[in-house]
Scaffold this motif. Structure first.
Motif, short mmCIF file in Angstrom:
data_model
loop_
_atom_site.label_atom_id
_atom_site.label_comp_id
_atom_site.label_asym_id
_atom_site.label_seq_id
_atom_site.Cartn_x
_atom_site.Cartn_y
_atom_site.Cartn_z
N THR A 39 85.00 8.53 13.37
CA THR A 39 85.26 9.38 14.52
C THR A 39 85.00 8.63 15.82
N THR A 40 85.53 9.18 16.91
CA THR A 40 85.23 8.65 18.23
C THR A 40 84.72 9.77 19.12
N SER A 82 82.09 4.81 18.44
CA SER A 82 82.67 5.18 17.15
C SER A 82 81.55 5.46 16.18
N HIS A 83 81.84 6.33 15.21
CA HIS A 83 80.83 6.75 14.23
C HIS A 83 81.45 6.74 12.84
N ILE A 121 76.38 4.93 14.17
CA ILE A 121 77.22 4.39 15.23
C ILE A 121 77.72 3.04 14.70
N ILE A 122 79.00 2.78 14.84
CA ILE A 122 79.57 1.54 14.31
C ILE A 122 80.25 0.75 15.42
N ARG A 144 81.00 -8.62 23.63
CA ARG A 144 80.47 -9.07 22.34
C ARG A 144 80.70 -8.03 21.26
N TRP A 145 80.74 -6.77 21.64
CA TRP A 145 80.91 -5.66 20.69
C TRP A 145 81.88 -4.65 21.27
N ILE A 146 82.66 -4.03 20.41
CA ILE A 146 83.49 -2.90 20.82
C ILE A 146 83.38 -1.81 19.76
N PRO A 147 83.62 -0.55 20.15
CA PRO A 147 83.59 0.52 19.14
C PRO A 147 84.56 0.23 18.00
#
Length: 366
Positions: free
Chosen positions: A211-212, A217-218, A245-246, A279-282
């Protein structure tokens, strides 16, 4: 399938299996009881990843809401009994499907008797079509299953737990899962002779949704099997309902030395551009479709509530709530598994087109 060389012992946190105690034996009657009750009721620690997305200057970066449509590579070719109208599906649910939890013992350890006997834990994600409803019996092979490795062995359960996982196999067929993942393996060494890697052991099955919430994002899940959580599930932090959370790691930035893979994911230009210099995105569903994608799992102690928060535009349009969609999917899966052959172990293996007698039974106690 040989495990990639990622050191699972990088965390200072130690998880105890707790005192041994008896749990209810898994059998068809136990599985049926849960269905009837429902019908009646109707790792590594990554220190540089904060709760808020920031750029390299430390400033907050606003992430744009993700497209509500999942990639067709992630969700095509699934058996359905019926379909919802697309305008009824919550836009916050990017993907849904069946989730399986497995563990693999250390070399020569066939049946783990404590957490330290486990080499790694695995999450298997089997997507189904975005607007699909589950039909009875095993899912047909769509060749789109992903195997996610959790080197830390336990799942993150709070915001302090930030464990790095990676996609070991994407786009897997059931034959590949049986031959390269579920089965054990023997190999020769110069010093110790023939060594044996044990087969993977199931510890749970259920439904999931990616999900968002716009910014994050989860990965949320609801467990279907086993009916009652045992010592193994509790020790490994597998819950009846849980979420993380991912976030996906930008492959151009090196990770900690203990969590570096021999080879990075071969993302297409479209995904690489999504990272920009972050460095990170959902995480998006299609990130799971590339081997060696590194996915950070951050525990959520609040359960699935935050992961299934309705979008404001969906509420205005009177769309189904994400929690209702997940509960409906769980109910469909409960009814589906009720009609599967044999006990809980046999049901899981039947879903993966494998013969239960060839593999370990569902483990609930150490």
């Amino acid at each position: 399938m040989a495990d990639k060389k990622v050191d699972p012992e990088t965390s200072q946190d130690q998880v105890s299996a707790g005192d041994k105690h008896k749990t209810e034996v898994e059998n068809p009657d136990a599985k049926r009881t849960k269905v009837e009750e429902k019908e009646e009721a109707l790792s590594d620690t990554i220190n540089d990843h904060g709760k808020e997305k920031k750029d390299d200057t430390g400033q907050d970066v606003k992430e744009e809401p993700a497209d509500s449509k999942p990639d067709t590579k992630s969700a095509n070719g699934n058996g359905t009994a019926a379909e919802k109208k697309d305008d009824e599906v919550p836009s916050s649910i990017l993907e849904k499907g069946i989730i399986y939890f497995f563990i693999r013992g250390r070399v020569e350890v066939e049946k783990p008797e404590e957490v330290n006997d486990i080499a790694r834990s695995f999450i298997i994600l089997r997507p189904i079509a975005h607007d699909a409803k589950l039909s009875e019996g095993p899912l047909r092979d769509a060749g789109n299953t992903r195997i996610l490795v959790v080197p830390k062995k336990v799942l993150p359960s709070s915001g302090r737990d930030r464990f790095l996982s990676f996609v070991e196999k994407s786009g897997a067929s059931y034959d590949e899962i049986k031959g390269q993942f579920l089965a054990g393996e023997e190999y020769e060494t110069k010093t110790k002779g023939t060594r044996h890697t044990p087969a993977a052991t199931p510890i749970g099955e259920g439904v999931y949704a990616i999900t968002t919430t716009g910014r994050e994002s989860h990965l949320a899940y609801m467990l279907t099997i086993p009916q009652k959580l045992g010592e193994v599930q509790n020790a490994l932090k597998v819950k009846e309902q849980g979420s993380f959370i991912i976030s996906t790691k930008n492959p151009k930035y090196p990770g900690p030395a203990s969590a570096q893979l021999p080879k990075g994911p071969e993302y297409p230009k479209k995904i690489l551009e999504e990272f920009r210099d972050l460095r990170w995105i959902p995480t998006q569903p299609d990130h799971f479709d590339y081997d060696n994608s590194q996915i950070l799992l951050i525990g959520e102690s609040s359960g699935i509530e935050k992961a299934l928060t309705p979008q404001e535009e969906d509420e205005k349009a009177n769309k189904e709530k994400p929690l209702e969609a997940m509960e409906e999917l769980e109910e469909e899966d409960l009814k589906r598994m009720k009609h599967m052959p044999g006990d809980s172990s046999a049901s899981i293996y039947a879903d993966l087109k494998a013969h239960a007698e060839d593999y370990p039974k569902l483990q609930t106690t150490f």
